[in-house]
Scaffold this motif. Structure first.
Motif, PDB file in Angstrom:
ATOM      1  N   ALA A  77       0.832  -1.212   0.000  1.00  0.00           N
ATOM      2  CA  ALA A  77       0.000   0.000   0.000  1.00  0.00           C
ATOM      3  C   ALA A  77       0.864   1.259   0.000  1.00  0.00           C
ATOM      4  O   ALA A  77       0.562   2.241  -0.697  1.00  0.00           O
ATOM      5  CB  ALA A  77      -0.931  -0.008   1.198  1.00  0.00           C
ATOM      6  N   SER A  78       1.946   1.236   0.766  1.00  0.00           N
ATOM      7  CA  SER A  78       2.825   2.411   0.821  1.00  0.00           C
ATOM      8  C   SER A  78       3.475   2.669  -0.532  1.00  0.00           C
ATOM      9  O   SER A  78       3.662   3.832  -0.942  1.00  0.00           O
ATOM     10  CB  SER A  78       3.898   2.226   1.904  1.00  0.00           C
ATOM     11  OG  SER A  78       4.805   1.203   1.560  1.00  0.00           O
ATOM     12  N   GLN A  79       3.794   1.613  -1.269  1.00  0.00           N
ATOM     13  CA  GLN A  79       4.380   1.793  -2.601  1.00  0.00           C
ATOM     14  C   GLN A  79       3.350   2.329  -3.591  1.00  0.00           C
ATOM     15  O   GLN A  79       3.671   3.172  -4.441  1.00  0.00           O
ATOM     16  CB  GLN A  79       4.963   0.467  -3.094  1.00  0.00           C
ATOM     17  CG  GLN A  79       6.143  -0.025  -2.272  1.00  0.00           C
ATOM     18  CD  GLN A  79       6.804  -1.248  -2.876  1.00  0.00           C
ATOM     19  OE1 GLN A  79       6.532  -1.622  -4.015  1.00  0.00           O
ATOM     20  NE2 GLN A  79       7.686  -1.873  -2.119  1.00  0.00           N
ATOM     21  N   MET A  80       2.115   1.839  -3.492  1.00  0.00           N
ATOM     22  CA  MET A  80       1.051   2.362  -4.355  1.00  0.00           C
ATOM     23  C   MET A  80       0.874   3.862  -4.140  1.00  0.00           C
ATOM     24  O   MET A  80       0.721   4.636  -5.099  1.00  0.00           O
ATOM     25  CB  MET A  80      -0.258   1.630  -4.058  1.00  0.00           C
ATOM     26  CG  MET A  80      -0.258   0.168  -4.462  1.00  0.00           C
ATOM     27  SD  MET A  80      -1.658  -0.749  -3.757  1.00  0.00           S
ATOM     28  CE  MET A  80      -3.052   0.052  -4.580  1.00  0.00           C
ATOM     29  N   VAL A  81       0.921   4.271  -2.886  1.00  0.00           N
ATOM     30  CA  VAL A  81       0.761   5.693  -2.563  1.00  0.00           C
ATOM     31  C   VAL A  81       1.951   6.491  -3.099  1.00  0.00           C
ATOM     32  O   VAL A  81       1.782   7.614  -3.597  1.00  0.00           O
ATOM     33  CB  VAL A  81       0.589   5.889  -1.045  1.00  0.00           C
ATOM     34  CG1 VAL A  81       0.674   7.375  -0.675  1.00  0.00           C
ATOM     35  CG2 VAL A  81      -0.745   5.302  -0.587  1.00  0.00           C
ATOM     36  N   MET A  82       3.157   5.922  -3.014  1.00  0.00           N
ATOM     37  CA  MET A  82       4.334   6.618  -3.553  1.00  0.00           C
ATOM     38  C   MET A  82       4.194   6.842  -5.060  1.00  0.00           C
ATOM     39  O   MET A  82       4.493   7.921  -5.568  1.00  0.00           O
ATOM     40  CB  MET A  82       5.614   5.805  -3.270  1.00  0.00           C
ATOM     41  CG  MET A  82       6.026   5.779  -1.827  1.00  0.00           C
ATOM     42  SD  MET A  82       6.334   7.418  -1.143  1.00  0.00           S
ATOM     43  CE  MET A  82       5.570   7.226   0.464  1.00  0.00           C
ATOM     44  N   ILE A  83       3.738   5.820  -5.772  1.00  0.00           N
ATOM     45  CA  ILE A  83       3.544   5.956  -7.212  1.00  0.00           C
ATOM     46  C   ILE A  83       2.520   7.056  -7.494  1.00  0.00           C
ATOM     47  O   ILE A  83       2.709   7.908  -8.382  1.00  0.00           O
ATOM     48  CB  ILE A  83       3.091   4.609  -7.828  1.00  0.00           C
ATOM     49  CG1 ILE A  83       4.250   3.612  -7.843  1.00  0.00           C
ATOM     50  CG2 ILE A  83       2.535   4.812  -9.234  1.00  0.00           C
ATOM     51  CD1 ILE A  83       5.380   3.973  -8.783  1.00  0.00           C
ATOM     52  N   GLU A  84       1.435   7.045  -6.730  1.00  0.00           N
ATOM     53  CA  GLU A  84       0.394   8.062  -6.923  1.00  0.00           C
ATOM     54  C   GLU A  84       0.935   9.459  -6.612  1.00  0.00           C
ATOM     55  O   GLU A  84       0.697  10.418  -7.367  1.00  0.00           O
ATOM     56  CB  GLU A  84      -0.806   7.731  -6.036  1.00  0.00           C
ATOM     57  CG  GLU A  84      -2.021   8.594  -6.318  1.00  0.00           C
ATOM     58  CD  GLU A  84      -3.255   8.145  -5.550  1.00  0.00           C
ATOM     59  OE1 GLU A  84      -4.333   8.696  -5.816  1.00  0.00           O
ATOM     60  OE2 GLU A  84      -3.144   7.250  -4.682  1.00  0.00           O
ATOM     61  N   GLU A  85       1.652   9.591  -5.499  1.00  0.00           N
ATOM     62  CA  GLU A  85       2.187  10.894  -5.091  1.00  0.00           C
ATOM     63  C   GLU A  85       3.191  11.430  -6.109  1.00  0.00           C
ATOM     64  O   GLU A  85       3.110  12.587  -6.536  1.00  0.00           O
ATOM     65  CB  GLU A  85       2.862  10.775  -3.717  1.00  0.00           C
ATOM     66  CG  GLU A  85       1.906  10.531  -2.567  1.00  0.00           C
ATOM     67  CD  GLU A  85       1.112  11.765  -2.201  1.00  0.00           C
ATOM     68  OE1 GLU A  85       1.696  12.875  -2.210  1.00  0.00           O
ATOM     69  OE2 GLU A  85      -0.097  11.637  -1.917  1.00  0.00           O
TER      70      GLU A  85
END
Length: 544
Positions: A140-148
């Protein structure tokens, strides 16, 4: 950012994705569909892909997404995570709630646990659930990084690639497929991978340990095996044979948890080898002694290559053989004194071969006949679906069966799986840049939060990180391949692809407890504040 990671973590956890099940596909599709709604991927749809695993009987997939920064550069950072979990049978009568964090916590509160778990169940800080810790919060943290970062492309001097793969808890089929696609991507785009960042779980290293760890580099693993062949005899003539169980037991003493075999690098030591299997190969009861035993060990590495491990274990096997012969002669001499029997030294001599040496000896004796026999046996074993370890043993036995010398011997070989270690020393520009990026990111986070964050050299758990680099030493790879009977018909690695993308690695994981246990849980403090910040700052510095 923390609340978004929490929401995604819970949604991912609610998707039961036990390794080897259709749930893995559902988890991958969830990630794909989430990222598909991000503006960047609406405009750059080719940069978001569902990829098939190669030669996968379950037809599983993994997701790949990549961002191309506004400031053109070949430098590329890889984010990787696994979406599969171990099974849920350990939850017993609570199995149906294993992936429902809110309900599970209530149900677990009705059970009896030790004081630490009971206190965590009462705390609002802890979230329980299968996979929440290993490693859906990390994904989940990686998904958020990609989005950010998709909204801040001007910050990226280079490219950011994310892969969410299945089967990490199994045979790493997802990562091994992805590695080949990453090699093709880097060739197509002209990119150079400068670092891989995993966000797999992180926990205390000892009881009461409140430190938080960031790991640069990762531990490796070999599975060295021993085929111990003795000399059978009737129990009424015990000293006329060499009991394979006795020889195997002495070998166990020499290898199992022997600190001499800890692999030390960068001031950090692996755990010593530990046995995973010891079994005599006699299939029935009789008064004939055992003439063959199979053992294998988990052997962790920080710096030793397969050829070096083979030599270390060969010396231990020689020592075990010599100790056994000495002990047998001492006991036989004392028996002869007690029984009034003339003593004559027993005929045994120390003999230890690698599989490669055994095969060469047999090939010299019977030529291509041994290859024909192995080909027939291999076809039979593949049709049977034999386990990798059983497959390897059967090949060794077949080769030994055709050896003219039937005296006692120990054969050393490797069985799958093999996980290369990655030691990041700062020996080149990429390694130095990664070390500096982590140091600066952790320094910044320490100034904002009070957690005691320690940077260490090796992620201590087996993970997909291992397949981000492999030795380019031809002799080391040759020794591995020639002493692994399952290679390449039953098991192999995409060595050239791994060498092509070879990069230093890092694990910045969420903090929790009890991975692979029914009390698996994540701490919201650190996992949802400091950890994402370290991750974000590290990426920024690597691609600045």
């Amino acid at each position: 950012m923390g609340e978004k990671i929490k929401r995604l973590s819970l949604e991912l956890t609610r998707i039961a994705s036990v390794v080897g099940t259709r749930g893995e596909i559902k988890a991958v599709e969830y990630i794909y569909n989430y990222l598909k709604k991000v503006d960047y991927f609406i405009q750059n749809s080719r940069n978001l892909q569902l990829k098939d695993l190669k030669n996968d009987s379950l037809n599983r997939k993994y997701v790949m997404a990549f961002l191309e920064g506004k400031k053109a550069s070949v430098n590329t950072v890889l984010l990787l995570g696994h979406i599969d979990t171990v099974g849920t049978d350990d939850y017993g009568d609570l199995k149906e709630y294993a992936t429902e964090p809110e309900i599970l916590k209530q149900m677990l509160s009705k059970k009896s646990f030790d004081e630490e778990i009971t206190n965590d169940l009462k705390s609002d800080n802890w979230i329980f659930g299968r996979g929440i810790f290993d490693m859906k919060t990390g994904v989940a943290s990686q998904m958020v990084m990609i989005e950010e970062f998709s909204e801040q492309l001007e910050k990226l001097q280079g490219n950011l690639v994310f892969i969410g793969v299945p089967d990490e808890e199994g045979n790493s089929a997802g990562m091994l497929s992805a590695v080949q696609d990453l090699a093709e991507l880097s060739k197509e785009k002209g990119w150079e991978f400068i670092a891989a960042i995993d966000t797999d779980y992180m926990t205390g290293q000892y009881t009461g340990d409140e430190n938080k760890y960031v790991y640069i580099g990762t531990v490796g693993k070999l599975l060295p095996c021993f085929y111990v062949y003795g000399k059978e005899t009737h129990v009424g003539e015990a000293f006329s044979g060499l009991d394979a169980n006795l020889l195997a037991s002495e070998l166990m003493k020499e290898v199992d948890l022997n600190y001499d075999l800890c692999d030390v690098a960068g001031g950090e030591a692996t755990l010593p080898p530990i046995s995973l299997h010891q079994r005599d190969l006699k299939t029935e009861y009789s008064v004939q002694t055992v003439n063959a035993v199979n053992l294998y060990f988990n052997f962790a590495t920080h710096i030793s290559q397969p050829d070096e491990v083979l030599e270390k274990l060969k010396q231990k096997a020689i020592m075990a053989f010599e100790n056994t012969i000495r002990m047998l002669n001492e006991n036989y001499r004392k028996y002869c004194e007690l029984s009034g029997t003339p003593y004559k030294r027993l005929p045994w001599r120390t003999r230890v071969f690698s599989f490669e040496e055994l095969y060469k000896n047999v090939k010299d004796e019977i030529g291509k006949e041994i290859d024909n026999k192995l080909e027939t046996l291999t076809d039979e074993l593949l049709k049977m679906g034999a386990d990798d370890r059983e497959f390897s043993l059967r090949i060794v036995q077949e080769v030994h069966k055709h050896y003219s010398d039937k005296n006692p011997v120990i054969i050393i070989y490797f069985a799958p799986p093999f996980y290369p270690h990655i030691f990041v020393e700062g020996a080149n520009q990429r390694e130095a840049k990664l070390l500096n990026a982590v140091e600066q990111a952790v320094k910044e986070v320490r100034e904002k939060y009070e957690y005691k964050i320690i940077v260490k050299k090796f992620y201590p758990y087996i993970s997909d990180l291992s397949y981000c680099s492999i030795s380019k030493n031809e002799e080391s790879i040759r020794k591995l391949v020639n002493n692994m009977p399952a290679w390449p018909k039953k098991y192999s690695l995409p060595v050239e692809a791994i060498q092509q993308i070879s990069m230093p690695v890092l694990n910045i994981g969420p903090y929790g407890k009890d991975a692979h246990k029914l009390t698996e849980r994540i701490s919201q403090s650190y996992s949802l504040d400091a950890m994402p910040m370290i991750l974000q700052k590290t990426i920024e510095r690597l691609l600045s």
